[in-house]
Design a protein around this motif. Structure first.
Motif, PDB file in Angstrom:
ATOM      1  N   MET A 134       0.852  -1.185   0.000  1.00  0.00           N
ATOM      2  CA  MET A 134       0.000   0.000   0.000  1.00  0.00           C
ATOM      3  C   MET A 134       0.894   1.243   0.000  1.00  0.00           C
ATOM      4  SD  MET A 134      -2.850   1.105   2.784  1.00  0.00           S
ATOM      5  CE  MET A 134      -4.406   0.870   1.999  1.00  0.00           C
ATOM      6  N   LYS A 135       0.596   2.152  -0.863  1.00  0.00           N
ATOM      7  CA  LYS A 135       1.370   3.383  -0.970  1.00  0.00           C
ATOM      8  C   LYS A 135       0.968   4.349   0.141  1.00  0.00           C
ATOM      9  CE  LYS A 135       2.262   7.138  -4.135  1.00  0.00           C
ATOM     10  NZ  LYS A 135       1.914   7.771  -5.389  1.00  0.00           N
ATOM     11  N   ASP A 136       1.973   4.990   0.762  1.00  0.00           N
ATOM     12  CA  ASP A 136       1.684   5.987   1.796  1.00  0.00           C
ATOM     13  C   ASP A 136       1.098   7.231   1.146  1.00  0.00           C
ATOM     14  OD1 ASP A 136       2.627   4.349   3.768  1.00  0.00           O
ATOM     15  OD2 ASP A 136       4.624   5.205   3.766  1.00  0.00           O
ATOM     16  N   LEU A 137      -0.065   7.617   1.624  1.00  0.00           N
ATOM     17  CA  LEU A 137      -0.745   8.787   1.077  1.00  0.00           C
ATOM     18  C   LEU A 137      -0.855   9.854   2.158  1.00  0.00           C
ATOM     19  CD1 LEU A 137      -3.681   6.979  -0.732  1.00  0.00           C
ATOM     20  CD2 LEU A 137      -1.603   7.857  -1.754  1.00  0.00           C
ATOM     21  N   PRO A 138      -0.581  11.083   1.814  1.00  0.00           N
ATOM     22  CA  PRO A 138      -0.770  12.141   2.807  1.00  0.00           C
ATOM     23  C   PRO A 138      -2.251  12.361   3.088  1.00  0.00           C
ATOM     24  CG  PRO A 138      -0.214  13.089   0.693  1.00  0.00           C
ATOM     25  CD  PRO A 138      -0.121  11.589   0.544  1.00  0.00           C
ATOM     26  N   ILE A 139      -2.559  12.634   4.333  1.00  0.00           N
ATOM     27  CA  ILE A 139      -3.943  12.913   4.714  1.00  0.00           C
ATOM     28  C   ILE A 139      -4.058  14.385   5.045  1.00  0.00           C
ATOM     29  CG2 ILE A 139      -5.738  12.491   6.427  1.00  0.00           C
ATOM     30  CD1 ILE A 139      -4.786   9.685   6.651  1.00  0.00           C
ATOM     31  N   ARG A 140      -5.067  15.015   4.476  1.00  0.00           N
ATOM     32  CA  ARG A 140      -5.307  16.431   4.731  1.00  0.00           C
ATOM     33  C   ARG A 140      -6.655  16.566   5.415  1.00  0.00           C
ATOM     34  NH1 ARG A 140      -6.514  20.457  -0.094  1.00  0.00           N
ATOM     35  NH2 ARG A 140      -8.111  18.880  -0.249  1.00  0.00           N
ATOM     36  N   PHE A 141      -6.671  17.256   6.540  1.00  0.00           N
ATOM     37  CA  PHE A 141      -7.910  17.464   7.284  1.00  0.00           C
ATOM     38  C   PHE A 141      -8.450  18.851   6.984  1.00  0.00           C
ATOM     39  CE2 PHE A 141      -5.604  14.328   9.747  1.00  0.00           C
ATOM     40  CZ  PHE A 141      -6.576  13.382   9.973  1.00  0.00           C
ATOM     41  N   VAL A 142      -9.735  18.900   6.674  1.00  0.00           N
ATOM     42  CA  VAL A 142     -10.413  20.152   6.381  1.00  0.00           C
ATOM     43  C   VAL A 142     -11.699  20.181   7.198  1.00  0.00           C
ATOM     44  CG1 VAL A 142     -11.499  21.552   4.599  1.00  0.00           C
ATOM     45  CG2 VAL A 142      -9.480  20.198   4.046  1.00  0.00           C
ATOM     46  N   LEU A 143     -11.910  21.235   7.953  1.00  0.00           N
ATOM     47  CA  LEU A 143     -13.127  21.359   8.740  1.00  0.00           C
ATOM     48  C   LEU A 143     -14.270  21.816   7.851  1.00  0.00           C
ATOM     49  CD1 LEU A 143     -11.757  23.107  11.950  1.00  0.00           C
ATOM     50  CD2 LEU A 143     -12.337  20.703  11.643  1.00  0.00           C
ATOM     51  N   THR A 144     -15.335  21.012   7.835  1.00  0.00           N
ATOM     52  CA  THR A 144     -16.531  21.347   7.056  1.00  0.00           C
ATOM     53  C   THR A 144     -17.764  20.981   7.880  1.00  0.00           C
ATOM     54  OG1 THR A 144     -16.774  19.202   5.996  1.00  0.00           O
ATOM     55  CG2 THR A 144     -15.332  20.782   4.899  1.00  0.00           C
ATOM     56  N   ASP A 145     -18.911  21.334   7.366  1.00  0.00           N
ATOM     57  CA  ASP A 145     -20.174  20.965   7.996  1.00  0.00           C
ATOM     58  C   ASP A 145     -20.725  19.656   7.431  1.00  0.00           C
ATOM     59  OD1 ASP A 145     -20.150  23.219   9.578  1.00  0.00           O
ATOM     60  OD2 ASP A 145     -21.266  24.418   8.133  1.00  0.00           O
ATOM     61  N   GLU A 146     -20.013  19.053   6.510  1.00  0.00           N
ATOM     62  CA  GLU A 146     -20.473  17.829   5.870  1.00  0.00           C
ATOM     63  C   GLU A 146     -20.254  16.628   6.786  1.00  0.00           C
ATOM     64  OE1 GLU A 146     -19.172  17.169   1.867  1.00  0.00           O
ATOM     65  OE2 GLU A 146     -18.911  19.313   1.551  1.00  0.00           O
ATOM     66  N   ALA A 147     -21.178  15.687   6.699  1.00  0.00           N
ATOM     67  CA  ALA A 147     -21.066  14.457   7.487  1.00  0.00           C
ATOM     68  C   ALA A 147     -20.041  13.525   6.840  1.00  0.00           C
ATOM     69  CB  ALA A 147     -22.414  13.765   7.556  1.00  0.00           C
TER      70      ALA A 147
END
Length: 35
Positions: A1-14
């Motif tokens: 499995m390739k390491d993928l960067p995770i980006r967190f974004v605050l939204t109102d979406e579930a």
């Protein structure tokens, strides 16, 4: 499995259950618990 960067974004979406599952699988892979 390739390491993928995770980006967190605050939204109102579930967050869908499939997105949660993908994130958990990614964390398990990073912790080497999948071996």
């Amino acid at each position: 499995m390739k390491d993928l960067p995770i980006r967190f974004v605050l939204t109102d979406e579930a967050i869908t259950s499939s997105a949660r599952l993908a994130f958990i699988v990614y964390l398990l892979h990073q912790m080497k618990l999948d071996k």
